[in-house]
Scaffold this active site. Structure first.
Site, short mmCIF file in Angstrom:
data_model
loop_
_atom_site.label_atom_id
_atom_site.label_comp_id
_atom_site.label_asym_id
_atom_site.label_seq_id
_atom_site.Cartn_x
_atom_site.Cartn_y
_atom_site.Cartn_z
N LYS A 43 100.73 125.44 25.10
CA LYS A 43 101.85 125.12 24.65
C LYS A 43 101.77 124.79 23.09
O LYS A 43 100.87 124.44 22.61
CB LYS A 43 102.48 124.01 25.45
CG LYS A 43 101.60 122.58 25.51
CD LYS A 43 102.19 122.02 26.65
CE LYS A 43 101.63 120.58 26.57
NZ LYS A 43 101.75 119.78 27.78
N ARG A 141 109.27 112.56 35.18
CA ARG A 141 109.78 113.75 33.91
C ARG A 141 110.07 114.84 34.48
O ARG A 141 111.27 115.31 34.34
CB ARG A 141 108.27 113.76 33.19
CG ARG A 141 108.56 114.53 31.60
CD ARG A 141 107.46 114.39 30.98
NE ARG A 141 106.42 115.17 31.37
CZ ARG A 141 105.28 115.64 30.76
NH1 ARG A 141 105.15 115.20 29.33
NH2 ARG A 141 104.47 116.67 31.13
N TYR A 263 105.87 107.28 -5.26
CA TYR A 263 107.35 106.96 -4.78
C TYR A 263 107.39 105.33 -4.59
O TYR A 263 106.40 104.94 -3.91
CB TYR A 263 108.03 107.59 -3.86
CG TYR A 263 108.29 109.08 -3.99
CD1 TYR A 263 109.36 109.34 -4.89
CD2 TYR A 263 107.72 110.20 -3.66
CE1 TYR A 263 109.72 110.49 -5.24
CE2 TYR A 263 108.01 111.31 -3.80
CZ TYR A 263 108.95 111.80 -4.81
OH TYR A 263 109.71 112.74 -5.03
C1 LIG Z 1 100.37 119.38 28.16
C2 LIG Z 1 100.25 119.34 29.76
C3 LIG Z 1 99.09 119.46 30.03
C4 LIG Z 1 98.01 119.45 29.02
O1 LIG Z 1 97.68 118.04 29.00
P1 LIG Z 1 96.25 117.40 27.73
O2 LIG Z 1 96.21 116.03 27.95
O3 LIG Z 1 96.66 118.13 26.45
O4 LIG Z 1 95.01 118.03 28.52
C5 LIG Z 1 98.72 119.74 31.38
N1 LIG Z 1 99.81 119.61 32.31
C6 LIG Z 1 101.02 119.67 32.07
C7 LIG Z 1 102.24 119.51 32.88
C8 LIG Z 1 101.33 119.26 30.72
O5 LIG Z 1 102.71 119.16 30.23
#
Ligand SMILES: *Cc1c(COP(=O)(O)O)cnc(C)c1O
Length: 372
Positions: A43, A141, A263
């Site tokens: 992702k 979630r 800055y």
């Molecule tokens: C992002 C995600 C993962 C991967 O998590 P990591 O901590 O990056 O290994 C796995 N399962 C779900 C549902 C996620 O949203």
């Protein structure tokens, strides 16, 4: 001209991504997670490192199941990977069901409406379609709430046409090995699955793979660890570093009398000393919160960031670095073997995940290794 100069070209900074290290990390996670199949989470464009490149390298290493967040990400990944399973974690957009099936994408079904829409789509096509069904076990979630799980257990006909099914859940605290939440979630998930039709299960993210055999299930879903982030923060990192970010020194300047840098005139240098200005800033993902807190490496020396981070520039103190080593054109390391993403993250009060996914778009990107 060094190979780095060649790769850098006209750009101010060079992002080097080691695809062999990603593949090696996947093999290590596979071994650690045996006997579960090891998937790979791509992702957010492969955590900022390039989903297409990482996906191809991992498919060549043997990965067969990939996860993205968005439909759009799934469609893009399918264009470069014809064989593997691609799961869309954010779920089914019911009005776009035909695009999931046309691109052979597997939705994570997160509520009864998505299950109904996917089942109806399978019926309309006169076929069956695979689906992941996400059972919330305490993250609150995404995924079916407990009452929806009860309803599905008492009437599993809602799932007809969805096959094969994979039951999945997601852990809220996997990187904290001692947190009782992990076992509580596992127990809730196991109890729910026991009342549902038998199917493979998927539980563990990167850190979950290190929580012990009970958490492995049939398919793991590591993301961050593939990209070199430590899945076991209280122990040495079992992963290989993947990312190197280097940026050019543009100017150096001598400070002989007390004066301020950058800055807001926020940082005062007493002098005598030297300041180097480097071609990377918050627009490139060096978060502004690292101002006056982070550090870079130049020729093996640590150079603290002095003053605020600008959009395109940072200033660092090179007073203690031999002058010929910190000159315009020389490269400073922002992320690399001595500066893992977690280090930069700590200086900005965030996590390595956010550093990687914030990496900017105007780097020269150089992929090494992999089956490309
Ligand atoms: C992002 C995600 C993962 C991967 O998590 P990591 O901590 O990056 O290994 C796995 N399962 C779900 C549902 C996620 O949203």
């Amino acid at each position: 001209m060094t190979s780095e100069d060649a790769a850098l070209g006209r750009a101010g900074a060079l992002l080097t991504i080691d695809l062999d290290a990603v593949a090696e990390n996947w093999r290590r996670l596979s071994a650690q997670g045996t006997p579960a199949e090891c998937g790979a989470v791509l992702k957010a464009d492969g955590y900022g490192l390039g989903a297409a490149q990482v996906g191809q390298a991992l498919a060549a290493a043997g990965a067969r199941s990939f996860f993205v967040a968005h439909l759009e990400e799934g469609i893009a990944l399918r264009a470069v990977l014809t064989e593997p399973r691609i799961v869309v974690l954010n779920g089914l957009l019911p009005t776009h069901a035909a695009e999931y099936s046309a691109h052979r994408l597997v939705p994570a079904l997160n509520d009864p409406g998505e299950i109904a829409a996917w089942a109806a789509h399978a019926a309309a096509l006169g076929t069956t379609l695979p689906g992941f069904v996400h059972l919330d076990s305490g993250m609150n979630r995404l995924g079916l709430a407990p009452e929806d799980q009860d309803r599905l257990a008492s009437d599993p006909s809602a799932l007809s046409g969805i096959t094969p099914i994979t039951w999945m859940t997601h852990l809220a605290c996997a990187e904290e090995t001692g947190n009782p939440m992990n076992r509580a979630q596992l127990q809730r998930f196991r109890q729910a699955v026991a009342r549902l039709p038998p199917a493979p299960v998927s539980i563990a993210n990167s850190s979950g793979i290190f929580l012990g055999p009970d958490f492995l299930g049939d398919l793991t879903r590591p993301g961050a660890a593939l990209y070199g982030i430590n899945p076991t923060p209280d122990r040495p990192n079992p992963m290989m570093g993947v990312v190197r970010l280097q940026a050019r020194i543009l100017q150096t300047r001598r400070v002989d009398t007390p004066m301020t840098v950058g800055y807001g005139a926020a940082h005062r240098v007493e002098g005598p000393g030297r300041i180097a200005t480097i071609a990377v800033g918050y627009a490139d993902g060096v978060l502004r919160a690292s101002g006056d807190r982070g550090a870079v490496r130049i020729a093996g020396f640590t150079a603290p960031i002095t003053g605020r981070i600008s959009m395109d520039l940072i200033t660092v103190d090179v007073t203690h670095i031999p002058e010929p080593l910190a000159v315009p054109g020389a490269l400073a390391e922002i992320i690399g073997p001595d500066l893992p993403p977690e280090r930069l993250a700590a200086s900005a009060g965030t996590i390595g995940y956010e550093i990687l996914t914030s990496l900017g778009r105007r780097y020269a990107r150089h992929y090494v290794g992999g089956a490309l």
